[in-house]
Write an enzyme that holds these catalytic residues in place. Sequence first.
Site, mmCIF file in Angstrom:
data_model
loop_
_atom_site.group_PDB
_atom_site.id
_atom_site.type_symbol
_atom_site.label_atom_id
_atom_site.label_comp_id
_atom_site.label_asym_id
_atom_site.label_seq_id
_atom_site.Cartn_x
_atom_site.Cartn_y
_atom_site.Cartn_z
ATOM 1 N N ASP A 86 45.426 37.598 29.936
ATOM 2 C CA ASP A 86 44.735 38.737 30.529
ATOM 3 C C ASP A 86 43.238 38.494 30.402
ATOM 4 O O ASP A 86 42.737 38.175 29.311
ATOM 5 C CB ASP A 86 45.131 40.016 29.792
ATOM 6 N N ASP A 113 38.014 37.826 40.840
ATOM 7 C CA ASP A 113 38.898 38.210 41.951
ATOM 8 C C ASP A 113 40.171 38.779 41.343
ATOM 9 O O ASP A 113 41.233 38.161 41.373
ATOM 10 C CB ASP A 113 39.186 37.002 42.841
#
Length: 213
Positions: free
Chosen positions: A116, A134
């Site tokens: 993450d 992104d």
Amino acid sequence: MDIVERIITERGELVLRRRDGHYELISNGVFLMDTRSGESERALVREALDRAGPRPRLLIGGLGVGFSLAEAARSDAAEIVVVEIEPVVVGWHRGVLRPYSEGALDDPRVRVITADLTTWLHTTTDRYDAVCLDIDNGPDWTVFAANSGLYEPAGLDLLRARLNPGGVLAVWSAADSPRFAAELDRRIGPTQTVRVPVPRGEPDVVHVASSRR
């Protein structure tokens, strides 16, 4: 339409499907991206690297269908680090999506971290000349609520801390976000908004902030 693979992850259902000769990534029924163009993903990297100076260290948040990584691998970047939360997406780039990332996973400059992004940013001390973000569909349309923190002041401060002096943060968005651009200007530095036309609808957008030295 053909389902190439459907898996259940910690974040729910992730689907790779093929439609009209192109691949699409769908998360919990929400369209994320496809392989039809990739112009705005390439622009994300180009706009950052154009401002970052020669042989930059580059961090890309999100692998997606690989257009941004392929663009980075064509540059003179000295190092390219990609943080991607889903191991299966990395696996797809060793198979059906390899043509779209242009085999860049094999580039010796490329390092892929399966994590993450927010969690990893809290643990690393590395700094970069350019960071390309992104994640989800941009600051105003996140598929996962947890990702919204990256676009808030605390998240931007976290990203700024990973920039070298004068470094660049570029953020992809499915739509223009003047509110977010203003926050970038305050937290990072002078910000430009680059609009990338798409065949239908509003342009994709890249917000590019150059950090104050």
